[in-house]
Each structure stands twice: as structure tokens, then as C-alpha cells.
Design an enzyme around this catalytic site. Structure first.
Site, PDB file in Angstrom:
ATOM      1  N   LYS A 198       0.676  -0.833   0.108  1.00  0.00           N
ATOM      2  CA  LYS A 198       0.336   0.271   0.045  1.00  0.00           C
ATOM      3  C   LYS A 198       1.035   1.674  -0.208  1.00  0.00           C
ATOM      4  O   LYS A 198       1.639   1.324   0.757  1.00  0.00           O
ATOM      5  CB  LYS A 198      -0.859  -0.043   1.000  1.00  0.00           C
ATOM      6  CG  LYS A 198      -2.175  -1.030   0.702  1.00  0.00           C
ATOM      7  CD  LYS A 198      -2.724  -1.424   0.165  1.00  0.00           C
ATOM      8  CE  LYS A 198      -4.032  -2.563  -0.240  1.00  0.00           C
ATOM      9  NZ  LYS A 198      -3.559  -3.082   0.223  1.00  0.00           N
TER      10      LYS A 198
HETATM   11  C1  LIG Z   1      -9.551  -3.531  -1.962  1.00  0.00           C
HETATM   12  C2  LIG Z   1      -9.072  -3.901  -0.236  1.00  0.00           C
HETATM   13  N1  LIG Z   1      -9.736  -4.344   0.593  1.00  0.00           N
HETATM   14  C3  LIG Z   1      -8.812  -4.642   1.594  1.00  0.00           C
HETATM   15  C4  LIG Z   1      -7.295  -5.147   1.623  1.00  0.00           C
HETATM   16  C5  LIG Z   1      -7.502  -5.857   2.900  1.00  0.00           C
HETATM   17  O1  LIG Z   1      -6.001  -5.055   3.527  1.00  0.00           O
HETATM   18  P1  LIG Z   1      -5.415  -6.360   4.332  1.00  0.00           P
HETATM   19  O2  LIG Z   1      -4.248  -6.234   3.937  1.00  0.00           O
HETATM   20  O3  LIG Z   1      -4.852  -4.695   5.291  1.00  0.00           O
HETATM   21  O4  LIG Z   1      -5.950  -6.782   5.266  1.00  0.00           O
HETATM   22  C6  LIG Z   1      -6.821  -4.896   0.738  1.00  0.00           C
HETATM   23  C7  LIG Z   1      -6.292  -5.747   0.393  1.00  0.00           C
HETATM   24  O5  LIG Z   1      -5.594  -5.782  -0.605  1.00  0.00           O
HETATM   25  C8  LIG Z   1      -7.880  -4.427  -0.687  1.00  0.00           C
HETATM   26  O6  LIG Z   1      -6.908  -4.189  -1.840  1.00  0.00           O
END
Ligand SMILES: Cc1ncc(COP(=O)(O)O)c(C=O)c1O
Length: 399
Positions: A198
Site C-alpha cells: 500500500k
Molecule cells: C480493496 C482491498 N480491501 C481490503 C484489503 C485488505 O487489506 P489488509 O491486507 O490490510 O487486510 C485489500 C488488500 O489488498 C484491498 O486491496
């Protein structure tokens, strides 16, 4: 051959120093650095409070649980997202209801949301695809307009707003704006990700923020989330050691998804220079746009019709669908990592039981078939970006 990674983390000496300081400090899990990170995030987003967790997935799940959403409830979202968005709905026992994205955007179609609302609908979980904010004003209007159907569950935050919760999966959109406000201050509740790929990373991590409308419930929201994310304990580890205050109570059988001070040290350090990281991403995007718009076979990314600036998280280029897979291989052969965002949820075996088909989502499907996400990171040099442009240009010209 020089490799161009898809999204390398932007780690400088400052992050390394900050982590080292925490490691030497005698306190490495959730503590003062996480608190400072939360305060800085709240300032950056323009919100009253922020609660950090160890992922966006955990953040979304804890919000759904706090909201009393579960068995018998429905949550509306889109198939153009990562599994996390829909998994959290399933984890709490609710039913995900998928609707297509809106033509000309990457986002959930508000008109289809309005049609999908039933007496069981408890939340709309919009996805800020690629770092562009969804159209929250329209989603909030739809939630307000369907109040007559809404039956809040007793003694839950559902009673506070008396309507469907409008939630942002803001995993991609830290720093994006929507109609003059930062994402994070717009939807009722927003959840960001600090995962390794990210824009701003803590390796793994995430945070929850809420809008001004929920300010009267600041205390209850913060306390509720903190209880849920740490076994339902009414004190965190540090509070138990301070001043001999060893006693604690478990108020509910909670979960375990707190963010460590080691991770927060990386995040805090990144947040200090985040504006310049965003500017670098923007410069890469503008250079891609300038050079790639010369090719009639390519469709460069575009802003949705509502006002706002993205966080430049992804560069979703569209190519003729028949080229897509070979193009990714040809880029890989030249050392360039590309990606696809996303394989729509209806293709994954885990969600077959929901009985959705590609035909149900013509806009998502057309987008997905020709999508390639190009490498994009504030850690990329101009030279790396120029390599991508040159190699891609050569491949496309040879087609
Ligand atoms: C659109 C979206 N939502 C949620 C997530 C989940 O994030 P995390 O890995 O911090 O749980 C991601 C991760 O790639 C994502 O691309």
C-alpha cells in the site's frame, strides 16, 4: 536486466531508525508509538479519532461486529475488489450482496445499490478502487432515503444513525479527497490498509476512522473497537503494567488484532513524509499518462465524474482483452512486474455458493478482461518509470 518491482515498499533510513528506537525502548507491542501514529493519522484525515489494527481486514470485521451486523443481515458491495471485502461479511455471518460497478467509474453503482436494498440490508461497503474515492454523497443519500425500510438491531450502533451504514473499504485511498474532504472523513466509517504494497505501509496494518456525523459517539466507538480488538479486555498490556494497575476484566469474548509499536514506528515515519510520497506517485502517473495516451489501443486511467483527487494507488491501464495475458508475460520477460486488479469475486471457487455469474456484472467483466496494473510506487525512480514506458511502448508498437 534491471527489474522493476510492482510496488516495492518505500523504506528509508528514517523508518529503520524509528524501528530501531522502538526495539531499544523496552516496549515493542501496542503502546505510545501506536498512540502517536493514531493521533497523527487523525490530524492528517481531519477526523476526531483513529483506531489502528493489524490489517484493514481486521478493521472492517471489527466495525461490522461492533455494528451488530451478522446472521440474517445483508451487506452490499461490488465484485471488483479483493477477497477481504467480502470475507469479512461472511466472517460475521451476514450475506454479501454484489452489485456491478457504474459505467465510466471503478466504483459501486449507486442506482444498483438502491435497487438491491431490502429490509435485511445493514451496510453498504463501497471500495475506493485504485485510490479513487467512491461517490459517498450519493451512497449516503440512498441510505437516508431508505430509512423507512431499516430496522435497527436493539442496543447496537445501528440505533445511532437509524439507517444503513455507509462504509468505505479505503484500503487503497489514504490521502485521497472527495469534494474537499479527505477520504476517512466522508463515509460513516472508513477502513485503511497499511499492507506492504500500500501507499503507506507498516508491513501489515490498518486503521479505522469515522465521520463527523458519528462524533457524538466518539467514546463509545473507540471503546467498542478497542475492546473487540484485544480480547474484550478493558485495559491494554501497557495499562496493566502502569502504576500497579494489574487488574482487568474481560467484558466480551473479543478478537486479537492490535497493531504493534514496531509497526507503528514505520507508519509514523512514513506519515511525516507522506505528502511527498503522494507527489512522487502523482508524477509517475502523469508521466505514464503523457506517454501511453499516444497509443490508440490503450485506455489510460481516468478520474470518476465527481470531484476529488485520488491517492494514486494503482495505475489500471486497459488494453485489448486478447493482448492482456501475453502482455503481462512479455513485461515479465523484460523484468517488469505487472498485476491485475482484481479477478472479480464471482470467479473464485470460495464464493460459488453465492451463485453469481460473470453475466450479472457486465461493467466489471468488461473492465477486468482488459485490465493491467502497471508498477507504481513512491520508491520507483524516474529511470524505472521510463523503463516501463519504453518497454511497454515497444511491445504495443510491435502488435
Ligand atoms: C480493496 C482491498 N480491501 C481490503 C484489503 C485488505 O487489506 P489488509 O491486507 O490490510 O487486510 C485489500 C488488500 O489488498 C484491498 O486491496
Amino acid at each position: 536486466m534491471r527489474k522493476v518491482s510492482f510496488s516495492p515498499p518505500d523504506i528509508t533510513e528514517a523508518e529503520i531508525q524509528a524501528v530501531t528506537e522502538v526495539l531499544r525502548s523496552g516496549w515493542i507491542t501496542t503502546g505510545p508509538v501506536t498512540k502517536a501514529f493514531e493521533e497523527e493519522l487523525a490530524r492528517f484525515l481531519g477526523v476526531s479519532r483513529v483506531v489502528c489494527m493489524n490489517s484493514a481486514t481486521a478493521g472492517m470485521e471489527m466495525v461490522l461486529r461492533l455494528w451488530g451486523i451478522g446472521q440474517g443481515d445483508e451487506v452490499i458491495t461490488t465484485p471488483l475488489t479483493f477477497a477481504a471485502t467480502v470475507n469479512v461479511i461472511l466472517h460475521v455471518g451476514a450475506k454479501p450482496v454484489l452489485v456491478d460497478i457504474e459505467p465510466g467509474t471503478y466504483h459501486i453503482n449507486p442506482s444498483l445499490v438502491a435497487k438491491a436494498i431490502t429490509r435485511r440490508t445493514k451496510a453498504i461497503l463501497a471500495v475506493d478502487y485504485g485510490g479513487w474515492s467512491a461517490d459517498y454523497e450519493r451512497l449516503l443519500e440512498i441510505a437516508e432515503g431508505s430509512k423507512n425500510l431499516f430496522r435497527p438491531r436493539k442496543n447496537t450502533p445501528q440505533e445511532w444513525i437509524g439507517r444503513i451504514l455507509v462504509m468505505a473499504d479505503a484500503a487503497h485511498s489514504l490521502g485521497a479527497t472527495y469534494k474537499g474532504k479527505r477520504v476517512g472523513a466522508v463515509a460513516d466509517v472508513s477502513v485503511f490498509s497499511f499492507h506492504a504494497v500500500k501507499n503507506l505501509t507498516t508491513a501489515e496494518g490498518g486503521c479505522v476512522s469515522w465521520s463527523e456525523r458519528l462524533r457524538p459517539y466518539d467514546e463509545a466507538l473507540e471503546r467498542g473497537l478497542r475492546l473487540l480488538m484485544l480480547h474484550g479486555q478493558n485495559k491494554d498490556a501497557r495499562q496493566k503494567y502502569e502504576g500497579g494497575g494489574w487488574q482487568y476484566a474481560i467484558e466480551l469474548p473479543g478478537y486479537k488484532c492490535n497493531l504493534t509499536d514496531i509497526a507503528s514506528a514505520i507508519g509514523l515515519s512514513q506519515l511525516k513524509r507522506y505528502e511527498s510520497m503522494l507527489a512522487k506517485r502523482k508524477a509517475h502517473v502523469e508521466a505514464y499518462n503523457k506517454h501511453l495516451s499516444r497509443f490508440s489501443s490503450l485506455i489510460i486511467p481516468h478520474n470518476p465524474p465527481w470531484e476529488g483527487e485520488p491517492s494514486y494507488h494503482l495505475y489500471p491501464l486497459r488494453v485489448p482483452p486478447l493482448w492482456r495475458d501475453t502482455l503481462i508475460k512479455e513485461l515479465a520477460a523484460a523484468g517488469i512486474q505487472a498485476n491485475v486488479h482484481f479477478i472479480p469475486l464471482y470467479y473464485h471457487p470460495a464464493y460459488r455458493f453465492l451463485r453469481y455469474r460473470a453475466d450479472d456484472f457486465p461493467v466489471t467483466e468488461a473492465f477486468y478482461q482488459g485490465e493491467i496494473s502497471l508498477p507504481l510506487s513512491s520508491a520507483h525512480t524516474e529511470e524505472e518509470r521510463e523503463t516501463v514506458i519504453r518497454v511497454l511502448g515497444e511491445i504495443v508498437s510491435s502488435k
